[in-house]
Design a protein around this motif. Structure first.
Motif, PDB file in Angstrom:
ATOM      1  N   ASN A 461     -12.199  30.438 -10.666  1.00 11.34           N
ATOM      2  CA  ASN A 461     -12.181  30.626 -12.119  1.00 11.34           C
ATOM      3  C   ASN A 461     -13.482  31.204 -12.659  1.00 11.34           C
ATOM      4  O   ASN A 461     -13.511  31.680 -13.808  1.00 11.34           O
ATOM      5  N   LEU A 462     -14.564  31.152 -11.869  1.00 15.64           N
ATOM      6  CA  LEU A 462     -15.830  31.745 -12.321  1.00 15.64           C
ATOM      7  C   LEU A 462     -15.659  33.223 -12.647  1.00 15.64           C
ATOM      8  O   LEU A 462     -16.258  33.741 -13.590  1.00 15.64           O
ATOM      9  N   PHE A 463     -14.834  33.912 -11.850  1.00  9.87           N
ATOM     10  CA  PHE A 463     -14.656  35.349 -12.033  1.00  9.87           C
ATOM     11  C   PHE A 463     -13.759  35.666 -13.227  1.00  9.87           C
ATOM     12  O   PHE A 463     -13.699  36.820 -13.659  1.00  9.87           O
ATOM     13  N   LYS A 464     -13.066  34.658 -13.744  1.00  9.77           N
ATOM     14  CA  LYS A 464     -12.229  34.868 -14.930  1.00  9.77           C
ATOM     15  C   LYS A 464     -13.013  34.622 -16.210  1.00  9.77           C
ATOM     16  O   LYS A 464     -12.871  35.351 -17.185  1.00  9.77           O
ATOM     17  N   THR A 465     -13.829  33.587 -16.198  1.00 10.52           N
ATOM     18  CA  THR A 465     -14.599  33.256 -17.413  1.00 10.52           C
ATOM     19  C   THR A 465     -15.757  34.209 -17.631  1.00 10.52           C
ATOM     20  O   THR A 465     -16.091  34.533 -18.774  1.00 10.52           O
ATOM     21  N   LYS A 466     -16.427  34.632 -16.535  1.00 12.39           N
ATOM     22  CA  LYS A 466     -17.525  35.607 -16.592  1.00 12.39           C
ATOM     23  C   LYS A 466     -18.651  35.166 -17.531  1.00 12.39           C
ATOM     24  O   LYS A 466     -19.134  35.938 -18.358  1.00 12.39           O
ATOM     25  N   LYS A 467     -19.074  33.916 -17.389  1.00 14.86           N
ATOM     26  CA  LYS A 467     -20.176  33.389 -18.186  1.00 14.86           C
ATOM     27  C   LYS A 467     -21.400  33.203 -17.312  1.00 14.86           C
ATOM     28  O   LYS A 467     -21.321  32.679 -16.198  1.00 14.86           O
ATOM     29  N   ASP A 468     -22.520  33.645 -17.811  1.00 15.38           N
ATOM     30  CA  ASP A 468     -23.773  33.499 -17.071  1.00 15.38           C
ATOM     31  C   ASP A 468     -24.164  32.019 -17.012  1.00 15.38           C
ATOM     32  O   ASP A 468     -24.044  31.297 -17.995  1.00 15.38           O
ATOM     33  N   GLY A 469     -24.619  31.580 -15.866  1.00 15.33           N
ATOM     34  CA  GLY A 469     -25.034  30.191 -15.687  1.00 15.33           C
ATOM     35  C   GLY A 469     -23.977  29.312 -15.060  1.00 15.33           C
ATOM     36  O   GLY A 469     -24.294  28.229 -14.563  1.00 15.33           O
ATOM     37  N   THR A 470     -22.717  29.756 -15.063  1.00 12.88           N
ATOM     38  CA  THR A 470     -21.647  28.927 -14.493  1.00 12.88           C
ATOM     39  C   THR A 470     -21.756  28.845 -12.973  1.00 12.88           C
ATOM     40  O   THR A 470     -21.399  27.835 -12.374  1.00 12.88           O
ATOM     41  N   LEU A 471     -22.266  29.890 -12.339  1.00 13.30           N
ATOM     42  CA  LEU A 471     -22.419  29.867 -10.880  1.00 13.30           C
ATOM     43  C   LEU A 471     -23.448  28.821 -10.472  1.00 13.30           C
ATOM     44  O   LEU A 471     -23.227  28.054  -9.518  1.00 13.30           O
ATOM     45  N   LYS A 472     -24.550  28.766 -11.191  1.00 20.43           N
ATOM     46  CA  LYS A 472     -25.586  27.778 -10.874  1.00 20.43           C
ATOM     47  C   LYS A 472     -25.044  26.359 -11.030  1.00 20.43           C
ATOM     48  O   LYS A 472     -25.307  25.477 -10.206  1.00 20.43           O
ATOM     49  N   THR A 473     -24.274  26.156 -12.080  1.00 17.25           N
ATOM     50  CA  THR A 473     -23.674  24.834 -12.290  1.00 17.25           C
ATOM     51  C   THR A 473     -22.716  24.477 -11.161  1.00 17.25           C
ATOM     52  O   THR A 473     -22.696  23.332 -10.688  1.00 17.25           O
ATOM     53  N   TRP A 474     -21.926  25.443 -10.711  1.00 20.89           N
ATOM     54  CA  TRP A 474     -20.974  25.205  -9.629  1.00 20.89           C
ATOM     55  C   TRP A 474     -21.697  24.827  -8.344  1.00 20.89           C
ATOM     56  O   TRP A 474     -21.282  23.912  -7.628  1.00 20.89           O
ATOM     57  N   ILE A 475     -22.792  25.514  -8.037  1.00 18.37           N
ATOM     58  CA  ILE A 475     -23.554  25.224  -6.823  1.00 18.37           C
ATOM     59  C   ILE A 475     -24.143  23.816  -6.890  1.00 18.37           C
ATOM     60  O   ILE A 475     -24.144  23.075  -5.895  1.00 18.37           O
ATOM     61  N   GLU A 476     -24.621  23.421  -8.059  1.00 13.36           N
ATOM     62  CA  GLU A 476     -25.173  22.068  -8.211  1.00 13.36           C
ATOM     63  C   GLU A 476     -24.087  21.012  -7.988  1.00 13.36           C
ATOM     64  O   GLU A 476     -24.338  19.960  -7.375  1.00 13.36           O
TER      65      GLU A 476
END
Length: 544
Positions: A461-476
């Motif tokens: 879903n990260l690639f659908k929302t396309k919001k900066d910072g969501t990847l870092k949150t997912w990794i955490e």
């Protein structure tokens, strides 16, 4: 009238006569121009030295081979300082020195060569009444002067393509805005890509897969350009990670399979069919061992057992790899596997549902053909050859360990690959009810699997929302959980900027993948003669 409809209008030729023989049309012509230019000093001359005959192939006429028999001339050069005293007559267009065909006829062969390649182009040329050999077709392409395309957008995609799959590779560079191939490189080394990028300072963005040398080459050759990781390869990497996790959970999955099959027996199944948990376990074990370990080579089994033994004694992955002469990736995979399995076939059947029926005493005297016909009527979805192969594998099964039954007992299992694919999908996308039921049971029994499913869908879903910072949150979130995706998250951190750009932008490497498929088609047209220079010309010419 003949010259108007047959001969090229941009050349001063006069048709004197026309005659034919079967399949060939001859046109006798002479030249109308009054002078010619010396090819050395570029001075005009009108003093004729002599005449000679020249035959040129032209475009076909009504399916006939057309030959222009030209009465050409030689001229004296009047320039006393010119070293050339006599020269042959020159033309502004259509007729070149030393050529055996008109330019327009050569252009027709060029178009055929670019579309059809060597052997096929030569075959079609005979039907088009311009017969040539495959080697001539290739020479026509080699004479083309094709230069790499000029970039206009500054956004390119980079990927590799195979000269010979698994051995040698090249690199294709595609302008993502114009959707055309810009250039081909002879290898996929970082230095080669870096040198190409240094010659193109206009490049601002590069889309690529996660191949390490490409990342290094872009960083070296275009340090100011932003890199974008390909979304498809990211999802593939995640799928591989989840598959490895399922492979390492062999014991847990076997328990889940047993529990699922206990609770989902057919209602009309006799109670004596499966009386205890041990009987179900034996049945599953026999089926799994027989269908997954059959036909594995002895040396591979020996290396697998050796790896497990050395790992249990505390040896490192590197030491084990040197000892058994395997790669560290293979050794690491073996240490996580409960049992060595053979590669699964692309097509699967539901033979598992009929194993116990086939192993009954009264069926052992029947032929394979009779048994196959019987289970087809009962719902078997495989071919006769598949059935025979599986029956041959089952010959070593010990019938004493199998409980007797009066009908087929459906034993359901799921491979790690299928389970990893099921995690990507929403419940409504799972067409089979047993898939939904098994996932529900698996998540209830092992909560960490539910966490992994949530994270997998969250990454998608990260690639659908396309919001900066969501990847870092997912990794955490991955590091805080115990689902087993930590190594995948660590690899994302190593390439964080490129992965984050893939999340927040719409740039994709899909166009590059399509161009790679086109290169494969062009390469196969050349029937093994497509060296790099010839293939490069074919690809660039087709991108015009």
């Amino acid at each position: 009238m003949i010259s108007q409809f047959i001969l090229p209008t941009n050349v001063q030729l006069r048709a004197d006569s026309i005659h034919s023989e079967p399949g060939i049309l001859y046109i006798d012509t002479s030249v109308c121009q009054t002078c010619s230019i010396c090819p050395v000093c570029n001075k005009k001359s009108s003093k004729i030295h002599s005449r000679y005959s020249r035959t040129l192939l032209d475009l076909p006429i009504s399916g006939h081979l057309s030959k222009v028999q030209l009465k050409a001339r030689k001229y004296f050069c009047d320039n006393p300082e010119c070293p050339r005293k006599v020269f042959t007559e020159r033309f502004d267009c259509e007729i070149k020195p030393y050529y055996r065909r008109m330019i327009r006829s050569n252009d027709l062969l060029t178009r055929m060569a670019l579309e059809l390649g060597g052997n096929t182009g030569a075959a079609i040329s005979r039907y088009a009444a311009v017969p040539v050999s495959p080697s001539t077709i290739l020479r026509v392409v080699k004479r083309l002067d094709i230069q790499p395309k000029k970039l206009t957008s500054g956004v390119i995609g980079v990927d590799d393509w195979a000269f010979k799959k698994g051995k040698t590779y090249g690199t294709v560079i595609v302008d993502l805005a114009k959707k055309e191939v810009v250039d081909l490189l002879p290898d996929r080394e970082s230095a080669t890509l870096s040198e190409w990028l240094k010659q193109h300072p206009e490049i601002k963005t590069v889309s690529r897969d996660r191949y390490g040398p490409y990342a290094l080459g872009i960083k070296t050759g275009a340090p100011d350009a932003s890199q974008v990781a390909d979304r498809f390869h990211l999802l593939m990497n995640l799928g591989d990670a989840t598959k490895r996790i399922f492979q390492s959970k062999g014991k847990e999955l076997r328990e889940a399979f047993t529990l699922y099959n206990q609770h989902n027996q057919p209602k009309n199944q006799p109670a004596k069919a499966i009386e205890t948990e041990s009987a179900v376990q034996n049945m599953l074990q026999i089926t799994e061992d027989t269908l997954t370990t059959a036909n594995i080579s002895i040396d591979k089994l020996h290396k697998f057992e050796k790896v497990k033994d050395l790992y249990s004694k505390g040896n490192s992955i590197r030491q084990i790899a040197k000892t058994v002469k395997l790669t560290r990736t293979t050794v690491r995979k073996y240490t996580m596997m409960e049992q060595l399995v053979k590669r699964q076939a692309h097509t699967t059947t539901n033979l598992d549902a009929f194993i116990d029926f086939l192993m009954q005493e009264e069926n052992r005297v029947k032929t394979y053909r009779e048994l196959h016909k019987t289970i087809v009527e009962m719902g078997f979805n495989g071919k006769y050859t598949q059935f025979c192969n599986k029956m041959n594998e089952l010959k070593n099964t010990q019938p004493a360990l199998r409980p007797k039954s009066t009908g087929p007992i459906l034993v359901k299992t799921w491979s790690p690959t299928r389970l990893s694919l099921m995690l990507y999908r929403e419940p409504c996308e799972l067409k089979r009810a047993d898939d939904k039921d098994f996932l529900k049971l698996l998540f209830e029994k092992y909560p960490q699997m539910k966490k992994m499913e949530k994270l997998v869908k969250g990454f998608k879903n990260l690639f659908k929302t396309k919001k900066d910072g969501t990847l870092k949150t997912w990794i955490e979130e991955v590091f805080e959980s115990d689902c087993g995706l930590n190594n995948f998250a660590k690899n994302l951190l190593k390439d964080y900027d490129a992965v984050n750009n893939a999340v927040i932008t719409n740039i994709s490497n899909g166009q590059v993948e399509g161009q790679v498929n086109r290169i494969k088609t062009i390469k196969r047209k050349m029937y093994g003669k497509a060296g790099f220079q010839l293939l490069r010309k074919m690809v660039l010419a087709k991108s015009a």
